[in-house]
Design a protein around this motif. Structure first.
Motif, mmCIF file in Angstrom:
data_model
loop_
_atom_site.group_PDB
_atom_site.id
_atom_site.type_symbol
_atom_site.label_atom_id
_atom_site.label_comp_id
_atom_site.label_asym_id
_atom_site.label_seq_id
_atom_site.Cartn_x
_atom_site.Cartn_y
_atom_site.Cartn_z
ATOM 1 N N LEU A 1 0.851 -1.187 0.000
ATOM 2 C CA LEU A 1 0.000 0.000 0.000
ATOM 3 C C LEU A 1 0.884 1.234 0.000
ATOM 4 C CD1 LEU A 1 -2.667 -1.143 2.607
ATOM 5 C CD2 LEU A 1 -2.812 -1.241 0.108
ATOM 6 N N GLU A 2 0.536 2.191 -0.857
ATOM 7 C CA GLU A 2 1.376 3.366 -1.062
ATOM 8 C C GLU A 2 0.612 4.642 -0.754
ATOM 9 O OE1 GLU A 2 4.175 1.522 -4.648
ATOM 10 O OE2 GLU A 2 2.632 3.018 -5.130
ATOM 11 N N LEU A 3 1.357 5.678 -0.530
ATOM 12 C CA LEU A 3 0.790 7.020 -0.423
ATOM 13 C C LEU A 3 1.651 7.980 -1.221
ATOM 14 C CD1 LEU A 3 2.719 8.832 1.692
ATOM 15 C CD2 LEU A 3 1.503 7.504 3.397
ATOM 16 N N ASP A 4 1.033 9.043 -1.660
ATOM 17 C CA ASP A 4 1.754 10.170 -2.246
ATOM 18 C C ASP A 4 1.793 11.278 -1.213
ATOM 19 O OD1 ASP A 4 1.869 8.732 -4.605
ATOM 20 O OD2 ASP A 4 0.222 9.832 -5.567
ATOM 21 N N LEU A 5 2.929 11.926 -1.091
ATOM 22 C CA LEU A 5 3.073 13.014 -0.122
ATOM 23 C C LEU A 5 3.427 14.288 -0.865
ATOM 24 C CD1 LEU A 5 2.924 13.516 2.936
ATOM 25 C CD2 LEU A 5 5.402 13.233 3.014
ATOM 26 N N TRP A 6 2.484 15.233 -0.812
ATOM 27 C CA TRP A 6 2.642 16.546 -1.437
ATOM 28 C C TRP A 6 3.129 17.520 -0.375
ATOM 29 C CZ3 TRP A 6 0.862 17.258 -6.645
ATOM 30 C CH2 TRP A 6 0.217 16.139 -7.186
ATOM 31 N N LEU A 7 4.201 18.259 -0.681
ATOM 32 C CA LEU A 7 4.848 19.117 0.310
ATOM 33 C C LEU A 7 5.186 20.479 -0.284
ATOM 34 C CD1 LEU A 7 7.389 16.386 1.392
ATOM 35 C CD2 LEU A 7 5.596 17.253 2.895
ATOM 36 N N PRO A 8 5.153 21.533 0.535
ATOM 37 C CA PRO A 8 5.739 22.801 0.082
ATOM 38 C C PRO A 8 7.233 22.625 -0.176
ATOM 39 C CG PRO A 8 4.450 23.087 2.094
ATOM 40 C CD PRO A 8 4.607 21.617 1.895
ATOM 41 N N GLU A 9 7.777 23.402 -1.070
ATOM 42 C CA GLU A 9 9.165 23.227 -1.497
ATOM 43 C C GLU A 9 10.156 23.435 -0.357
ATOM 44 O OE1 GLU A 9 11.724 21.788 -3.488
ATOM 45 O OE2 GLU A 9 10.322 22.491 -5.024
ATOM 46 N N ASP B 1 -3.533 4.986 -0.712
ATOM 47 C CA ASP B 1 -4.141 3.725 -1.116
ATOM 48 C C ASP B 1 -4.786 3.087 0.111
ATOM 49 O OD1 ASP B 1 -3.232 3.741 -3.738
ATOM 50 O OD2 ASP B 1 -1.509 2.449 -3.328
ATOM 51 N N TYR B 2 -5.713 2.178 -0.110
ATOM 52 C CA TYR B 2 -6.175 1.263 0.940
ATOM 53 C C TYR B 2 -6.725 0.026 0.238
ATOM 54 C CZ TYR B 2 -10.647 3.625 -0.143
ATOM 55 O OH TYR B 2 -11.740 4.172 -0.782
ATOM 56 N N ARG B 3 -6.878 -1.049 0.981
ATOM 57 C CA ARG B 3 -7.395 -2.273 0.364
ATOM 58 C C ARG B 3 -8.846 -2.070 -0.068
ATOM 59 N NH1 ARG B 3 -5.504 -6.511 4.881
ATOM 60 N NH2 ARG B 3 -5.410 -4.558 6.076
ATOM 61 N N LEU B 4 -9.122 -2.419 -1.302
ATOM 62 C CA LEU B 4 -10.466 -2.322 -1.840
ATOM 63 C C LEU B 4 -11.239 -3.602 -1.522
ATOM 64 C CD1 LEU B 4 -9.492 -0.724 -5.267
ATOM 65 C CD2 LEU B 4 -10.247 0.455 -3.184
ATOM 66 N N THR B 5 -12.541 -3.576 -1.772
ATOM 67 C CA THR B 5 -13.360 -4.709 -1.348
ATOM 68 C C THR B 5 -13.095 -5.965 -2.164
ATOM 69 O OG1 THR B 5 -15.177 -3.831 -2.706
ATOM 70 C CG2 THR B 5 -15.195 -3.320 -0.353
ATOM 71 N N GLY B 6 -12.459 -5.853 -3.331
ATOM 72 C CA GLY B 6 -12.021 -7.040 -4.049
ATOM 73 C C GLY B 6 -10.817 -7.703 -3.411
ATOM 74 N N GLU B 7 -10.214 -7.025 -2.437
ATOM 75 C CA GLU B 7 -9.018 -7.535 -1.775
ATOM 76 C C GLU B 7 -9.278 -7.941 -0.321
ATOM 77 O OE1 GLU B 7 -5.561 -4.860 -3.853
ATOM 78 O OE2 GLU B 7 -7.027 -3.803 -2.618
ATOM 79 N N ALA B 8 -10.156 -7.231 0.358
ATOM 80 C CA ALA B 8 -10.402 -7.509 1.779
ATOM 81 C C ALA B 8 -11.682 -6.815 2.198
ATOM 82 C CB ALA B 8 -9.235 -7.015 2.642
ATOM 83 N N THR B 9 -12.315 -7.330 3.237
ATOM 84 C CA THR B 9 -13.513 -6.702 3.787
ATOM 85 C C THR B 9 -13.145 -5.889 5.022
ATOM 86 O OG1 THR B 9 -13.993 -8.707 5.064
ATOM 87 C CG2 THR B 9 -15.066 -8.493 2.928
ATOM 88 N N TYR B 10 -14.108 -5.058 5.438
ATOM 89 C CA TYR B 10 -13.933 -4.246 6.635
ATOM 90 C C TYR B 10 -13.690 -5.161 7.837
ATOM 91 C CZ TYR B 10 -14.834 -0.712 10.171
ATOM 92 O OH TYR B 10 -14.706 0.147 11.230
ATOM 93 N N PRO B 11 -12.760 -4.810 8.762
ATOM 94 C CA PRO B 11 -12.147 -3.495 8.984
ATOM 95 C C PRO B 11 -10.798 -3.269 8.313
ATOM 96 C CG PRO B 11 -11.682 -4.877 10.854
ATOM 97 C CD PRO B 11 -12.526 -5.722 9.907
ATOM 98 N N ALA B 12 -10.456 -4.052 7.284
ATOM 99 C CA ALA B 12 -9.144 -3.895 6.650
ATOM 100 C C ALA B 12 -8.906 -2.462 6.201
ATOM 101 C CB ALA B 12 -9.040 -4.843 5.457
#
Length: 354
Positions: free
Chosen positions: A48-56, A107-118
Motif C-alpha cells: 500500500l502506497e501514499l503520495d506526499l505533497w509538500l511545500p518546497e 491507497d487502501y485495500r479495496l473490497t475485491g481484496e479484503a472486507t472491513y475493517p481492513a
C-alpha cells in the motif's frame, strides 16, 4: 515447511518505515511530490502506497492533511479528488501544499481484496507511518486533519473517530449502514443483496449482518472526544442520501462535539450539477476549516468563526433531540454545533456568500 529462523529473518520484507523514500518530483512551482511511498505491506496483496505533497522549502514542521479517495470502496485512486477536480491546474493537492500543508493521499485495500475493517486498519497504518517519519519529513503530525469524499469520507470519519486527529472534512459520505437502505429512494436499494457496495464492504448483505453494518458505521463510534467535523453534502444526492450526513451531524451534536454541517443546495453526488464556482467554494471552505484546526494552539478555541467566508448556513432553532445543543453555544469549553440542526424537519441549505 517452516523456514529456519535465520532464513526467515533474511527473507522478511523491511518495515515500511525503514524503506527509502521515493525521489522528489516537482509538479508545480513551490511544490514537492514524493510519489508511491510504501506505508504498509499486508500479507498476500500489493504493498500500500501514499503520495506526499509538500511545500518546497517549509520553515517549520508542517500540519498534515490525510486525504482518502472515494469509489465505493471498490475502485478509485489516491491521485483523484473526484471528477469535478480533474481539470484543475494546479491540482487540488498542489493547492493544499502551496497553502502550507503536507498532504498524504492514500491507497487502501479495496473490497475485491479484503472486507472491513481492513480499510480502517490501512488508513490507521498510514497515520502510524507518518508519525514514524515525521522528523525526517518535517511533519507536525499532532496537527492532522482527515479529509475524504464518498467512501473516502466514510473512512476519514472513522479514522477521525478512532485516532487522535484535529478534525475531519467529510464530503457526502455514508455514515450509518443500518439506515442507508431505508433512506435511499424507494426501490433503489436492496438490503438483501450481496452485491451492493456496502455488502461487499462488510462481506454480507446489510439485512443479514446488522452487527457488522453497525461496526462499520461512523455514527457508532461517535463520543464526546470526537474532533471537530465539517460535513458538506448535496441536497440532491441520488447515491448517498443527505440524511446520512444529517445522522452523523446529529450524533456529534448530541455527544457535545463540534460539527459544522452544510447542505449544499442543488448538488448531486461528487458535486454533479454544481456550478464551477460553487465547487471551488466547497474546496476553499474545507481548506479554511483545515487551517483553523491545525493552528498551533488548541483546535477547539477558534472554530466558531473559522468558516465565516464562503458557504454559510442559516440559523435554526436548537435541536429538539435530548442532549443536542443545536447551533447555539454552551458554557462548555468545547464548541457545540454551528451548522443547521440535523433534527430540524427542514434544515436550511447552504448558500454562497456574494
Amino acid at each position: 515447511m517452516p523456514l529456519p529462523p535465520e532464513l526467515a529473518a533474511l527473507l522478511a520484507a523491511p518495515a515500511p518505515a525503514q524503506l527509502p523514500l521515493p525521489p522528489a518530483a516537482h509538479p508545480a512551482p513551490g511544490t514537492r511530490l514524493l510519489r508511491g511511498a510504501v506505508y504498509a505491506a499486508p500479507d498476500g496483496i500489493r504493498p500500500l502506497e501514499l503520495d506526499l505533497w509538500l511545500p518546497e522549502e517549509p520553515h517549520d514542521p508542517l500540519p498534515v492533511i490525510v486525504y482518502i479517495h472515494g469509489g465505493g470502496w471498490r475502485t478509485g485512486t489516491r491521485t483523484d479528488m473526484g471528477p469535478r477536480f480533474r481539470p484543475w491546474h494546479p491540482s487540488p493537492f498542489t493547492r493544499l501544499a502551496q497553502a502550507g500543508f503536507a498532504v498524504a493521499t492514500l491507497d487502501y485495500r479495496l473490497t475485491g481484496e479484503a472486507t472491513y475493517p481492513a480499510q480502517l486498519e490501512d488508513v490507521t497504518a498510514a497515520l502510524a507511518w507518518l508519525d514514524a517519519r515525521a522528523e525526517e519529513l518535517g511533519l507536525d503530525t499532532d496537527r492532522t486533519v482527515t479529509w475524504g469524499e464518498s467512501a473516502g469520507a466514510h473512512l476519514a470519519a472513522l479514522l477521525a473517530l478512532t485516532a487522535p486527529v484535529r478534525g475531519c472534512v467529510a464530503w457526502y459520505g455514508p455514515t450509518d449502514l443500518t439506515t442507508l437502505p431505508s433512506q435511499s429512494r424507494p426501490g433503489s436499494y436492496d438490503a438483501t443483496s450481496r452485491t451492493t457496495r456496502e455488502a461487499l464492504l462488510i462481506g454480507a448483505p446489510l439485512a443479514t449482518a446488522p452487527d457488522r453494518a453497525r461496526a462499520a458505521s461512523p455514527v457508532t463510534h461517535v463520543t464526546a472526544d470526537a474532533p471537530p467535523f465539517l460535513i458538506l453534502h448535496g441536497t440532491d444526492d441520488t447515491l448517498i442520501p443527505l440524511a446520512q450526513s444529517e445522522q452523523l451531524a446529529a450524533a456529534l451534536c448530541q455527544a457535545g462535539a463540534h460539527v459544522d454541517f452544510r447542505p449544499v443546495p442543488g448538488a448531486d453526488h461528487v458535486w454533479a450539477g454544481l456550478p464551477d464556482e460553487d465547487v471551488e467554494q466547497c474546496f476553499t471552505t474545507s481548506l479554511d476549516f483545515a487551517r483553523a484546526h491545525t493552528r498551533g494552539r488548541s483546535s477547539t478555541s477558534t472554530v466558531s468563526t473559522s468558516l465565516s467566508s464562503g458557504l454559510h448556513t442559516s440559523t435554526t432553532p436548537p435541536c429538539a433531540r435530548s442532549g443536542c445543543p443545536g447551533p447555539t453555544r454552551t458554557a462548555s469549553p468545547r464548541p457545540s454545533c454551528t451548522g443547521p440542526c440535523p433534527a430540524a424537519t427542514s434544515p436550511s441549505p447552504a448558500s454562497r456568500t456574494p
